[in-house]
Scaffold this motif. Structure first.
Motif, PDB file in Angstrom:
ATOM      1  N   LEU A  35      -5.500  -8.345   3.485  1.00 12.02           N
ATOM      2  CA  LEU A  35      -4.854  -8.128   4.771  1.00 12.02           C
ATOM      3  C   LEU A  35      -4.625  -9.445   5.515  1.00 12.02           C
ATOM      4  N   LEU A  36      -3.553  -9.490   6.276  1.00 14.22           N
ATOM      5  CA  LEU A  36      -3.292 -10.591   7.192  1.00 14.22           C
ATOM      6  C   LEU A  36      -3.923 -10.277   8.540  1.00 14.22           C
ATOM      7  N   SER A  37      -4.080 -11.292   9.370  1.00 16.12           N
ATOM      8  CA  SER A  37      -4.656 -11.078  10.703  1.00 16.12           C
ATOM      9  C   SER A  37      -3.614 -10.614  11.708  1.00 16.12           C
ATOM     10  N   TRP A  38      -2.369 -10.513  11.277  1.00 14.64           N
ATOM     11  CA  TRP A  38      -1.306  -9.982  12.133  1.00 14.64           C
ATOM     12  C   TRP A  38      -0.553  -8.908  11.369  1.00 14.64           C
ATOM     13  N   SER A  39       0.179  -8.089  12.100  1.00 13.50           N
ATOM     14  CA  SER A  39       1.036  -7.067  11.488  1.00 13.50           C
ATOM     15  C   SER A  39       2.466  -7.306  11.931  1.00 13.50           C
ATOM     16  N   TYR A  40       3.292  -7.755  11.006  1.00 11.03           N
ATOM     17  CA  TYR A  40       4.715  -7.930  11.301  1.00 11.03           C
ATOM     18  C   TYR A  40       5.323  -6.601  11.745  1.00 11.03           C
ATOM     19  N   GLU A 190      -1.474 -17.971   6.864  1.00 14.37           N
ATOM     20  CA  GLU A 190      -2.667 -17.555   6.133  1.00 14.37           C
ATOM     21  C   GLU A 190      -2.368 -17.492   4.641  1.00 14.37           C
ATOM     22  N   CYS A 191      -3.435 -17.516   3.843  1.00 14.98           N
ATOM     23  CA  CYS A 191      -3.305 -17.506   2.387  1.00 14.98           C
ATOM     24  C   CYS A 191      -4.141 -16.370   1.793  1.00 14.98           C
ATOM     25  N   PRO A 192      -3.663 -15.137   1.879  1.00 18.03           N
ATOM     26  CA  PRO A 192      -4.422 -14.016   1.311  1.00 18.03           C
ATOM     27  C   PRO A 192      -4.310 -13.979  -0.212  1.00 18.03           C
ATOM     28  N   THR A 193      -5.228 -13.254  -0.822  1.00 16.88           N
ATOM     29  CA  THR A 193      -5.219 -13.086  -2.277  1.00 16.88           C
ATOM     30  C   THR A 193      -4.366 -11.882  -2.663  1.00 16.88           C
ATOM     31  N   GLN A 194      -3.584 -12.053  -3.704  1.00 21.65           N
ATOM     32  CA  GLN A 194      -2.848 -10.928  -4.304  1.00 21.65           C
ATOM     33  C   GLN A 194      -3.421 -10.703  -5.699  1.00 21.65           C
ATOM     34  N   ARG A 195      -3.748  -9.459  -5.997  1.00 21.69           N
ATOM     35  CA  ARG A 195      -4.437  -9.131  -7.249  1.00 21.69           C
ATOM     36  C   ARG A 195      -3.596  -8.206  -8.119  1.00 21.69           C
ATOM     37  N   PHE A 196      -3.468  -8.566  -9.383  1.00 18.49           N
ATOM     38  CA  PHE A 196      -2.786  -7.737 -10.382  1.00 18.49           C
ATOM     39  C   PHE A 196      -3.842  -7.170 -11.330  1.00 18.49           C
ATOM     40  N   TYR A 197      -3.777  -5.861 -11.548  1.00 19.98           N
ATOM     41  CA  TYR A 197      -4.778  -5.199 -12.387  1.00 19.98           C
ATOM     42  C   TYR A 197      -4.302  -4.930 -13.810  1.00 19.98           C
ATOM     43  N   ASP A 198      -3.034  -5.171 -14.092  1.00 19.91           N
ATOM     44  CA  ASP A 198      -2.560  -5.082 -15.471  1.00 19.91           C
ATOM     45  C   ASP A 198      -1.315  -5.946 -15.616  1.00 19.91           C
ATOM     46  N   ILE A 199      -1.019  -6.347 -16.839  1.00 22.06           N
ATOM     47  CA  ILE A 199       0.076  -7.279 -17.095  1.00 22.06           C
ATOM     48  C   ILE A 199       1.430  -6.646 -16.799  1.00 22.06           C
ATOM     49  N   GLY A 200       1.527  -5.337 -16.938  1.00 24.16           N
ATOM     50  CA  GLY A 200       2.787  -4.662 -16.619  1.00 24.16           C
ATOM     51  C   GLY A 200       3.150  -4.792 -15.155  1.00 24.16           C
ATOM     52  N   ALA A 201       2.149  -4.720 -14.289  1.00 22.16           N
ATOM     53  CA  ALA A 201       2.393  -4.878 -12.854  1.00 22.16           C
ATOM     54  C   ALA A 201       2.920  -6.274 -12.552  1.00 22.16           C
ATOM     55  N   GLN A 242      -1.346 -15.988  -2.144  1.00 25.36           N
ATOM     56  CA  GLN A 242      -0.107 -15.891  -1.380  1.00 25.36           C
ATOM     57  C   GLN A 242      -0.112 -16.936  -0.255  1.00 25.36           C
ATOM     58  N   TYR A 243       1.062 -17.225   0.265  1.00 29.32           N
ATOM     59  CA  TYR A 243       1.172 -18.060   1.462  1.00 29.32           C
ATOM     60  C   TYR A 243       2.162 -17.391   2.400  1.00 29.32           C
ATOM     61  N   ARG A 244       1.661 -16.939   3.549  1.00 27.78           N
ATOM     62  CA  ARG A 244       2.466 -16.253   4.543  1.00 27.78           C
ATOM     63  C   ARG A 244       2.369 -16.966   5.880  1.00 27.78           C
ATOM     64  N   PHE A 245       3.483 -16.997   6.605  1.00 26.70           N
ATOM     65  CA  PHE A 245       3.410 -17.473   7.981  1.00 26.70           C
ATOM     66  C   PHE A 245       4.366 -16.677   8.853  1.00 26.70           C
ATOM     67  N   MET A 246       4.042 -16.613  10.137  1.00 27.71           N
ATOM     68  CA  MET A 246       4.889 -15.871  11.072  1.00 27.71           C
ATOM     69  C   MET A 246       5.198 -16.743  12.280  1.00 27.71           C
ATOM     70  N   ILE A 247       6.365 -16.471  12.873  1.00 27.60           N
ATOM     71  CA  ILE A 247       6.805 -17.163  14.082  1.00 27.60           C
ATOM     72  C   ILE A 247       7.462 -16.159  15.013  1.00 27.60           C
ATOM     73  N   LEU A 248       7.091 -16.197  16.267  1.00 26.34           N
ATOM     74  CA  LEU A 248       7.786 -15.473  17.325  1.00 26.34           C
ATOM     75  C   LEU A 248       8.298 -16.515  18.299  1.00 26.34           C
ATOM     76  N   ALA A 249       9.609 -16.573  18.491  1.00 26.39           N
ATOM     77  CA  ALA A 249      10.194 -17.617  19.336  1.00 26.39           C
ATOM     78  C   ALA A 249      11.214 -17.015  20.299  1.00 26.39           C
ATOM     79  N   GLU A 250      11.370 -17.674  21.433  1.00 23.91           N
ATOM     80  CA  GLU A 250      12.308 -17.242  22.474  1.00 23.91           C
ATOM     81  C   GLU A 250      13.461 -18.234  22.575  1.00 23.91           C
ATOM     82  N   ALA A 251      14.687 -17.721  22.632  1.00 24.89           N
ATOM     83  CA  ALA A 251      15.855 -18.572  22.800  1.00 24.89           C
ATOM     84  C   ALA A 251      15.901 -19.100  24.232  1.00 24.89           C
TER      85      ALA A 251
END
Length: 252
Positions: A35-40, A190-201, A242-251
């Motif tokens: 999980l990330l610490s934010w929810s898009y 943030e850099c969460p872990t992504q896990r694959f449980y089989d090679i087909g996935a 994984q590597y995820r980042f978020m930005i909220l910006a105002e024009a």
């Protein structure tokens, strides 16, 4: 290659991928992410409900956006991958969202200042063009995938990271945003872990995101994939970062 389990996983991964829906491997628990610490989604939902005119960039098949309504009277979504466009139109048009097929993020077919909200999940964008189509005080929310996302996959396959995206990160994105008349309200990486449980996935995932390993074909990487398969059999999973980042910006 006579490993029946390995071959059956590869055959199962041939299922066609459409829109932007990973439920085939996600809902079945074959691929999971921390999980990330934010929810898009939570952020986007709140902003949509307060907007009068909005755009969703790179809507895929509209799977995600369709769950965030009701939408303002002026609601648009763009998509550049042609096979996704009819999928998105079928899903979003009844909800009042106009789907527009585009070819270039730097030349969007909208008027200057047309929107008070632009949202973007994992889609490329031009900060200058987003600022052009936003009204003063309008908001831009984006969640991005950094250039070093899941680099362990590339290491195991012996494939270099995609040069086009390798340097894409929060620091670079913030500099571009601030350069084009935005005030950054929130940002996080943030850099969460992504896990694959089989090679087909993993194979299904790689077919869906060709930019991770450009030119990926199972037949060209059978030995490397088999090595990952044997590692999963021994350990139970294959973890990547994984590597995820978020930005909220105002024009401004």
């Amino acid at each position: 290659m006579n490993d029946k389990t390995f071959l059956s996983y590869l055959k199962h991964a041939d299922k066609p991928f459409s829109g932007w829906d990973f439920s085939f491997i996600d809902d079945t628990g074959r691929m999971k992410s921390d999980l990330l610490s934010w929810s898009y989604g939570s952020m986007a939902l709140s902003l949509i409900q307060d907007s009068k005119s909005m755009l969703d960039m790179g809507t895929g098949g509209g799977e995600f956006l369709s769950k965030l309504g009701p939408f303002p009277s002026s609601a648009y979504a763009t998509e550049c991958y042609l096979p996704n466009v009819p999928v998105a139109k079928e899903r979003l048009t009844p909800l009042g969202v106009q789907v527009v097929q585009i070819d270039d993020d730097e030349d969007l077919p909208f008027e200057s200042g047309q929107f008070d909200l632009v949202i973007n999940k994992h889609e490329s964008y031009s900060a200058q063009e987003v600022r052009r189509i936003l009204s003063k005080g309008g908001l831009f929310l984006t969640q991005q995938v950094g250039g070093h996302d899941c680099e362990e996959i590339n290491e195991k396959l012996g494939v270099p990271l995609n040069e086009e995206f390798k340097d894409w990160n929060l620091e670079k994105a913030l500099k571009e945003i601030e350069k084009h008349d935005f005030k950054v309200l929130k940002s996080r990486e943030e850099c969460p872990t992504q896990r694959f449980y089989d090679i087909g996935a993993l194979v299904y995932y790689l077919k869906a995101i060709p930019w991770q390993a450009p030119g990926f074909e199972v037949d060209q990487y059978t030995d490397e994939l088999y090595a990952i398969h044997k590692m999963i059999e021994e350990k139970g999973y294959f973890d990547v970062t994984q590597y995820r980042f978020m930005i909220l910006a105002e024009a401004i």
